[in-house]
Design an enzyme around this catalytic site. Structure first.
Site, PDB file in Angstrom:
ATOM      1  N   ASP A  25       0.878  -1.168   0.000  1.00  0.00           N
ATOM      2  CA  ASP A  25       0.000   0.000   0.000  1.00  0.00           C
ATOM      3  C   ASP A  25       0.915   1.217   0.000  1.00  0.00           C
ATOM      4  O   ASP A  25       1.406   1.632   1.051  1.00  0.00           O
ATOM      5  CB  ASP A  25      -0.908  -0.001   1.233  1.00  0.00           C
ATOM      6  CG  ASP A  25      -1.773   1.247   1.303  1.00  0.00           C
ATOM      7  OD1 ASP A  25      -2.324   1.646   0.259  1.00  0.00           O
ATOM      8  OD2 ASP A  25      -1.887   1.827   2.397  1.00  0.00           O
ATOM      9  N   GLU A  54      -1.365  -1.608  -4.738  1.00  0.00           N
ATOM     10  CA  GLU A  54      -2.555  -0.786  -4.949  1.00  0.00           C
ATOM     11  C   GLU A  54      -2.238   0.304  -5.962  1.00  0.00           C
ATOM     12  O   GLU A  54      -1.188   0.945  -5.893  1.00  0.00           O
ATOM     13  CB  GLU A  54      -3.015  -0.165  -3.629  1.00  0.00           C
ATOM     14  CG  GLU A  54      -4.318   0.587  -3.755  1.00  0.00           C
ATOM     15  CD  GLU A  54      -4.857   1.075  -2.424  1.00  0.00           C
ATOM     16  OE1 GLU A  54      -5.449   2.170  -2.422  1.00  0.00           O
ATOM     17  OE2 GLU A  54      -4.696   0.372  -1.414  1.00  0.00           O
ATOM     18  N   ASP A  95      -2.307   1.127   7.270  1.00  0.00           N
ATOM     19  CA  ASP A  95      -1.529   0.940   6.044  1.00  0.00           C
ATOM     20  C   ASP A  95      -1.115  -0.516   5.862  1.00  0.00           C
ATOM     21  O   ASP A  95      -1.109  -1.032   4.741  1.00  0.00           O
ATOM     22  CB  ASP A  95      -0.298   1.852   6.040  1.00  0.00           C
ATOM     23  CG  ASP A  95      -0.694   3.318   6.032  1.00  0.00           C
ATOM     24  OD1 ASP A  95      -1.261   3.763   5.023  1.00  0.00           O
ATOM     25  OD2 ASP A  95      -0.448   4.008   7.037  1.00  0.00           O
TER      26      ASP A  95
END
Length: 181
Positions: free
Chosen positions: A8, A67, A139
């Site tokens: 992420d 992502e 996160d």
């Protein structure tokens, strides 16, 4: 058994999560954040690259999921996020990992069954799917969710397994959860 790292990306905090996939079962391996909040941008990118590289060398994942960048309202934020993402992807590719990319909506759809889920819902489902007793930092949870999404997308996880893990939360959403990629 495939070992999947999820990333992420962020310019201040980059989350990572590693899971092992064994057929329809997922096992938590590691998760955390690479913190870069006090450095100038070039140093942040260096730290992200080195951090991802160190984690990959230590754990030896065979698959990677990152992502994708969403278009933020602030162009400067979007640019910094894109740079952080690039540093992470470069580290993964530099170590010969193929990188699968998923939008935040795809990840949430795959993990929660709802593409507009909030961070709390993602954290709770990550806990449930990986049998965690402690809620991961946001996160790290997002990175674990990216890895879970990749496990689902790779075809080795059945829809039934995900729905069973969802329990009562899947009611009314099972049809939309089948549209993951």
């Amino acid at each position: 058994m495939p070992l999947i790292i999820g990333i992420d990306p962020g310019s201040r905090l980059t989350g990572y999560g590693i899971i092992e996939k064994d057929g329809s079962k997922l096992r938590f391996v590691d998760a955390g954040t690479i913190r870069t909040e006090t450095q100038e941008m070039p140093e942040r990118l260096k730290r992200i690259f080195a951090g991802v590289e160190r984690i990959v060398k230590f754990h030896g994942p065979t698959e990677a999921a990152v992502e994708q960048v969403f278009m933020a309202q602030n162009p400067d934020s979007a640019l910094k996020l894109g740079q952080a993402r690039g540093a992470a992807i470069a580290a993964l590719v530099n170590l010969d990992l193929q990188v699968a990319e998923y939008t935040a909506r795809q990840i949430k759809q795959s993990v929660v069954g709802y593409g507009a889920a909030d961070k709390e819902q993602v954290q709770m489902m990550v806990m449930r799917l990986l049998n965690l007793t402690i809620k991961p930092q946001a996160d790290a949870a997002d990175a674990l969710a990216a890895a879970i999404c990749h496990a689902h997308a790779s075809g080795s996880m059945s829809k039934l397994t995900v729905l069973n893990a969802l329990g009562g939360m899947a009611r009314g959403r099972s049809r939309s959860s089948s549209r993951r990629r």
